[in-house]
Design a protein around this motif. Structure first.
Motif, PDB file in Angstrom:
ATOM      1  N   LYS A 474       7.490  23.653  14.049  1.00  0.00           N
ATOM      2  CA  LYS A 474       9.690  23.697  14.545  1.00  0.00           C
ATOM      3  C   LYS A 474       9.676  23.464  15.341  1.00  0.00           C
ATOM      4  O   LYS A 474      10.021  22.152  16.074  1.00  0.00           O
ATOM      5  N   LYS A 475       9.036  24.160  16.898  1.00  0.00           N
ATOM      6  CA  LYS A 475       9.506  23.791  17.810  1.00  0.00           C
ATOM      7  C   LYS A 475       8.379  22.317  18.366  1.00  0.00           C
ATOM      8  O   LYS A 475       8.479  22.206  19.445  1.00  0.00           O
ATOM      9  N   GLN A 478      11.029  20.224  17.907  1.00  0.00           N
ATOM     10  CA  GLN A 478      12.136  20.087  18.369  1.00  0.00           C
ATOM     11  C   GLN A 478      11.902  19.255  19.981  1.00  0.00           C
ATOM     12  O   GLN A 478      13.278  18.202  20.544  1.00  0.00           O
ATOM     13  N   ASP A 481      11.267  15.693  19.405  1.00  0.00           N
ATOM     14  CA  ASP A 481      13.581  15.285  19.188  1.00  0.00           C
ATOM     15  C   ASP A 481      13.957  15.440  20.534  1.00  0.00           C
ATOM     16  O   ASP A 481      14.800  13.718  20.870  1.00  0.00           O
TER      17      ASP A 481
END
Length: 798
Positions: A474-475, A478, A481
């Protein structure tokens, strides 16, 4: 004597200087009485006239280039207009200064220049803005709707003639040749010639649709190679941008594929953190034990001595002496304990539990019974009967001087200090595994990971590797992105990554960029991989239909729409300005140039005469010379050029001569003579102005200062000179029903330049609409139509 002679000579010199000054003043006054002006002023005006001649001639040439140019725009005409008005203001200022300033006004240089500055400050703005106001007020604003519509048609016909979309029998004009001064002059006045011929305009109105369609197509196709070359250059730039975008997408994807590596790296960091924590815990435990042992070494003899003394106090008889002994002993104990900075430990907590065996209890009981002659034994028996323990004990509390015992007591009593020093860990963790699975270790690792941007549940433990991997993934996403959005923001874009070339081209930001490059040729969507055939089909053809529809919209409009407040008021005024103003301005400029040139010899003669006057040569004035010369000048300007001959556009029997005859029949003989004179005279002068500008760069110099002048002009008179597009619509548009029919049943109809979905009879404002017809097994067709009150149904066959 010598001093007297020196003084006499000084007086004589002063007298001579005064005499010379008086004679000079008298000579100047005498010259002013005879010529009206001093020689230096006449020479200055002569030089200014010569200097003024150059920019005026350049303006005349520049106006001819723009008005007779093939690809001139409204902005070009505006720039030349500012140039001409600026030069005209200077010319009139010089003219009035030459006429008005005389006598005492120019007797002194400072006074003369002061008056000249005053005239310039008043005259130049008056002429600069007055020309614009006069033209707008008396010609443009005062024009009728019919005149504006006719001017628009004349401009369209002029453009059609330039593009070879229309030919007039007998007019020998070849648009493919390089325009000479004659052709430029002809094109400059052609709009005015057509505008003045009502019969020709009425005849051409019947064929305006055919003329318009051919004109738009010819113009588009004549510029096709240039348009496609510009498109080809830009699409190469766009491909380079996509390559850059694709590289960024690859970096984004590589960041996502690095999740496993990043997760292993983060996990290794956590294991290192656990290891470091365990090592720190071990070091803390050793330091704590060493500190406790040191204190135990010091405190053991003190405590042992305390208990020894307490026993002695206990041996004393009851009374105040015994109590005082215990009190002194207790105070000393409390004071001693406080020295070691440890929690208070009651004295009995130092005692050692010592177990008592059954045999010892029995032996002690027998011994006590013998010594008390059986009394102790009887009491034991009674105690047992009443439920007691008969004096039998399982342990007793004793004191010792063993340091290890005191160390163990301190280890327990000082445990809270260790927990505080170790960050919350208790004593007794004996392995790294116990340390790893301890709840506090997971909490500390979680806190550290949060600082690195990893978000885990508060209840997460180090045994949960799966949740850890998910948090790392997830990190990484993120972060990727965020970096992508930052890179796109720097480029004023919000495109997502990993778009294909086709999808990339159709993004809004890319289409906006294409639209800025393509300008009015833009069709939504425009793709950057079309060949020249596709470019013609998807760009040029729709634009031909659109432009044809727009031109016809104006040409077929009612005259009332050209009136003040009408939909095409600005369009008609702009066309009228382009039709009438260039011939007028060129004629006036040409007259000023010729007058200035022919008057320069007269001024030169006047200078010679003025010089003779200053030298004392007397000449008899002739009052008939100036009128004769003036008459000769006028004849030289207006009669001589026409008497010398003409060109292919002015000779009798030529097609253009027909226009002059029509003007004369319509009581416009003066206009006919003026245009004919302009067609003959201007080609003689225009090349001279072009040559002057080529060497002196006058227009380039003016262009450098034109923007401040333009702002000044618009600031003073903002209500004039602005034009609107030909597609202007009235403020309150009447809705009309639009119906599209086709030869194919169930053909799909779409209106491409509006958002609402097409429905037969849908109500829309009058205007141009891009219609697309599609049907299975048929090629799609796009066509522009113009919706108006008398034409709401359209048939488009596939």
């Amino acid at each position: 004597m010598e001093s007297a002679e020196k003084e006499l000579k000084k007086v004589q010199r002063n007298q001579q200087a005064k005499t010379a000054k008086a004679e000079k003043k008298q000579a100047l006054e005498s010259q002013i009485d005879k010529t009206g002006k001093p020689f230096w002023w006449m020479l200055l005006m002569f030089i200014c006239s010569v200097a003024y001649l150059f920019p005026e001639a350049v303006f005349n040439a520049a106006l001819t280039d723009v008005a007779g140019g093939r690809n001139s725009s409204a902005e070009d005409l505006r720039a030349v207009e500012l140039f001409g008005r600026t030069i005209s203001g200077i010319g009139v200022t010089l003219l009035l200064a030459d006429l008005l300033l005389k006598g005492k006004q120019v007797a002194k240089a400072t006074r003369a220049l002061g008056y000249f500055s005053l005239i310039a400050v008043i005259v130049w703005p008056t002429v600069f803005f007055g020309q614009k106001w006069l033209v707008d007020h008396f010609i443009i604003d005062a024009s009728t709707p019919e005149e504006r519509q006719q001017a628009y048609l004349s401009q369209v016909l002029r453009s059609a003639l330039i593009e070879n979309s229309i030919a007039f029998e007998g007019i020998d004009y070849d648009p493919d040749k390089e325009h000479s001064a004659v052709e430029k002059t002809f094109l400059s006045v052609f709009g005015g010639l057509v505008y003045a011929d009502d019969k020709l305009v009425d005849d051409l109105k019947q064929k305006k649709r055919l003329i318009m369609e051919k004109f738009v197509r010819d113009r588009a196709m004549s510029q096709f190679d240039q348009h496609y070359a510009n498109y080809d250059d830009f699409r190469q730039t766009l491909r380079d941008k996509y390559t850059e975008y694709a590289d960024g997408s690859n970096q984004y994807n590589q960041a996502l594929t690095s999740v496993k590596t990043r997760s292993d790296r983060y996990w290794l960091d956590t294991q290192n953190q656990v290891k470091q924590g365990w090592e720190k815990y071990q070091q803390g435990t050793k330091a704590y034990e060493a500190r406790v042992e040191s204190r135990a070494q010091k405190i053991a003899p003190k405590i042992y001595d305390y208990f020894e003394r307490r026993n002695k106090c206990a041996e004393k008889k009851k009374g105040s002496s015994k109590n005082s002994c215990f009190e002194r002993l207790q105070k000393g104990y409390d004071k001693e304990i406080a020295k070691y900075s440890i929690p208070y430990i009651p004295p009995d907590d130092w005692l050692v539990r010592e177990e008592i065996s059954t045999s010892e209890n029995v032996g002690n009981s027998i011994l006590s019974g013998i010594m008390t002659f059986g009394l102790f034994t009887a009491m034991q028996a009674a105690d047992v009967v009443t439920g007691g323990d008969a004096g039998f004990k399982d342990h007793r509390m004793v004191y010792t001087n063993d340091v290890n015992h005191y160390k163990n007591v301190l280890m327990v009593k000082m445990a809270p200090d260790f927990v505080k020093e170790s960050g919350g860990y208790p004593l007794g963790i004996n392995s790294i595994h116990q340390f790893r699975v301890h709840e506090l270790t997971s909490i500390k690792v979680n806190k550290k990971l949060k600082q690195k941007g990893l978000t885990l549940s508060p209840s997460w433990s180090l045994s949960d590797r799966n949740s850890f991997d998910i948090a790392v993934a997830k990190k990484v996403r993120q972060q990727a992105d965020a970096e992508w959005r930052s890179a796109m923001k720097a480029k004023n874009s919000d495109m997502p990554p990993n778009l294909s070339w086709q999808t990339f081209q159709q993004q809004g930001v890319i289409q906006q960029r294409i639209q800025r490059e393509m300008k009015e040729l833009y069709v939504n969507p425009t793709l950057a991989d079309w060949n020249n055939r596709e470019f013609k089909q998807k760009i040029i053809e729709p634009n031909i239909q659109r432009k044809t529809t727009e031109y016809l919209k104006v040409l077929e409009a009612q005259q009332v729409e050209f009136a003040n407040g009408g939909a095409f008021e600005s369009t008609g005024k702009s066309a009228l300005r382009s039709t009438i103003i260039p011939p007028i301005s060129m004629s006036i400029s040409l007259v000023l140039v010729l007058l200035t040139v022919l008057k320069l010899p007269i001024k030169a003669v006047e200078l010679v005469q003025a010089k003779r006057t200053t030298t004392g040569v007397k000449t008899k004035p002739n009052h008939f010379i100036k009128p004769a010369i003036s008459s000769l000048l006028l004849a030289s300007i207006f009669i001589v050029p026409l008497s010398l001959g003409g060109n292919q556009y002015t000779m009798k029997g030529s097609a253009v001569h027909y226009f002059f005859e029509q003007m004369e029949k319509n009581d416009s003989a003066t206009i006919s003579f003026t245009l004919k004179w302009l067609l003959v005279t201007l080609p003689m002068v225009q090349p001279i102005g072009s040559s002057i500008d080529q060497y002196l760069f006058i227009t380039k110099g003016f262009n450098a200062i034109s923007e401040p002048i333009n702002r000044f002009d618009l600031a003073i008179m903002p209500g004039h000179g602005s034009t609107k597009a030909a597609t202007d619509t009235p403020k309150k548009a009447t809705l009309l029903p639009l119906t599209i029919k086709s030869n194919i049943p169930n053909a799909k109809v779409a209106v491409m330049n509006i958002k609402p979905k097409y429905q037969a009879g849908m109500m829309l404002p009058a205007g141009s609409y891009d219609i697309k017809i599609t049907a299975p097994e048929h090629a799609a067709i796009r066509k522009w139509v113009y919706l108006k009150a008398d034409e709401t149904d359209f048939i488009i066959d596939l």
